[in-house]
Design an enzyme around this catalytic site. Structure first.
Site, PDB file in Angstrom:
ATOM      1  N   ARG A   1       4.655   7.248  13.266  1.00  0.00           N
ATOM      2  CA  ARG A   1       5.126   7.579  11.598  1.00  0.00           C
ATOM      3  C   ARG A   1       3.985   9.048  11.698  1.00  0.00           C
ATOM      4  O   ARG A   1       3.458   9.212  11.820  1.00  0.00           O
ATOM      5  CB  ARG A   1       4.078   6.195  10.643  1.00  0.00           C
TER       6      ARG A   1
ATOM      7  N   ASP B   1       0.554   5.019   1.643  1.00  0.00           N
ATOM      8  CA  ASP B   1      -0.323   5.439   2.970  1.00  0.00           C
ATOM      9  C   ASP B   1      -1.426   6.589   2.698  1.00  0.00           C
ATOM     10  O   ASP B   1      -1.164   7.407   1.995  1.00  0.00           O
ATOM     11  CB  ASP B   1       0.591   6.260   3.956  1.00  0.00           C
TER      12      ASP B   1
ATOM     13  N   HIS C   1       4.451  -0.199   0.266  1.00  0.00           N
ATOM     14  CA  HIS C   1       5.637  -0.855   1.138  1.00  0.00           C
ATOM     15  C   HIS C   1       4.058  -1.682   2.053  1.00  0.00           C
ATOM     16  O   HIS C   1       3.429  -1.650   1.583  1.00  0.00           O
ATOM     17  CB  HIS C   1       6.496  -0.139   1.899  1.00  0.00           C
TER      18      HIS C   1
ATOM     19  N   HIS D   1       0.968  -1.306  -0.462  1.00  0.00           N
ATOM     20  CA  HIS D   1      -0.144  -0.685   0.100  1.00  0.00           C
ATOM     21  C   HIS D   1       1.570   1.195  -0.230  1.00  0.00           C
ATOM     22  O   HIS D   1       1.961   1.316  -0.100  1.00  0.00           O
ATOM     23  CB  HIS D   1      -0.653   0.308   1.035  1.00  0.00           C
TER      24      HIS D   1
END
Length: 354
Positions: free
Chosen positions: A343, A180, A327, A178
């Site tokens: 994150r 983000d 990722h 995906h």
């Protein structure tokens, strides 16, 4: 230097014990309990508005003298993406150095910085640095930090296993490629991920270059992708959170983006579809859309020669460009081990094909 956030411990009672997605008690010994995932059912965000974004990489010196100094050690993991860097502290970079960081992340796609003090400089300074790269996205469903909704907390311990909730055991493997929050009108750009606790083995992240995935296609196939747009959806993420008794801080949206996008600084073209959030191709019938998306998803996931496996230890900071990569987490570590990271996700420009 600000005091270490490992010394700032919120009371366990301030986490939400009655939500199914959290443990009823906090794990006993995370190294940085300040960043333990926090869920407030009363926390609500308004719809995200479009804003004008200017990529700091556009202002960077191409030679990167403030980032790649004589003391900086660089090791490339692949010709197409991935560079390990030591000998420089992100927290000490000047404005010019941060501009060069944005450019280098765009060029190399994924940068892995070792032995960083980033985790110890405090939440305000962490956010201050990340905000130089764009407005920070506030995630609608994930754990954050009390008083700091900008943080997206990644936590897996013996009493809190979000990965199993998101990707259950009925899957043969638990990888999910995906980019983000690609459902946002302005999806993620230069992204920061800093590691607090890491298993001794496993718990890495797989990254793939969407630029090289696009470059591998034939000229004739590329022509057939020109002008196509796809729907990226946050509805499934929100619905899954509600099913597990979780929270939805902002109502979900669907957004159309081009199948191929161009990076505003490097000019490189990249595929912009991902298994996590891309649902259908606009104007195609169901079977046509499923057929083309399946081909692209398989092409990306099977491209081991344009992928890397990023390995971490506490103190690692990963900076990657979500516009030109996908990722996947890897849930391949001992369930008794703790993996804890945070994150910060600056939002970039509205994707365009030209």
């Amino acid at each position: 230097m600000a005091p270490s956030v490992s010394d700032i411990v919120p009371p366990v009672t301030e986490t939400i014990a009655d939500l199914k997605l959290t443990a009823t008690t906090q794990d006993s010994s995370p190294s940085y309990p300040f960043y333990y995932p926090y869920y407030d059912p009363n926390e609500k965000f308004p719809p995200t508005q479009v804003y004008e974004h200017t990529d700091p990489g556009a202002k960077a010196d191409r030679a990167k003298p403030h980032l790649l100094t004589p003391e900086t050690n660089v090791s490339h993991l692949s010709p197409f993406l991935g560079t390990e860097i030591s000998g420089v502290q992100i927290s000490q970079l000047s404005e010019e150095g941060l501009n060069e960081l944005a450019l280098y992340a765009a060029e190399r796609k994924v940068l892995i910085f070792r032995d960083q003090d980033f985790k110890d400089i405090g939440p305000d300074r962490q956010i201050e640095i990340a905000k130089r790269f764009g407005r920070i996205q506030r995630h609608p469903t994930s754990g954050n930090v009390k008083g700091y909704p900008e943080f997206h907390v990644v936590y897996r311990g013996t009493e809190h296993d979000r990965l199993k909730e998101v990707i259950p055991d009925d899957r043969i493997n638990r990888t999910q490629w995906h980019s983000d929050v690609s459902y946002e009108k302005q999806p993620a750009g230069t992204t920061f991920f800093f590691v607090l606790d890491q298993p001794p083995v496993g718990g890495d992240t797989l990254f793939a270059s969407q630029v090289e995935a696009y470059n591998r296609l034939s000229p004739e196939f590329k022509k057939r992708l020109e002008g196509l747009r796809a729907v990226h959806s946050g509805f499934e993420q929100a619905e899954a959170s509600r099913r597990r008794g979780g929270i939805v801080r902002r109502e979900p949206i669907q957004t159309e983006h081009p199948l191929v996008r161009r990076h505003p600084v490097t000019g490189e073209k990249a595929l912009y579809v991902n298994q996590g959030f891309t649902r259908r191709i606009v104007g195609f019938k169901v079977e046509e859309s499923e057929y083309l998306l399946k081909f692209l998803f398989d092409h990306i996931s099977k491209g081991a020669d344009f992928q890397i496996r990023a390995r971490y230890e506490p103190g690692s900071v990963v900076v990657w460009d979500n516009r030109v990569t996908v990722h996947s987490a890897t849930g391949d570590f001992n369930p008794g081990d703790r993996r804890h990271a945070v994150r910060l996700t600056p939002q970039a420009e509205v994707p365009t094909e030209t």
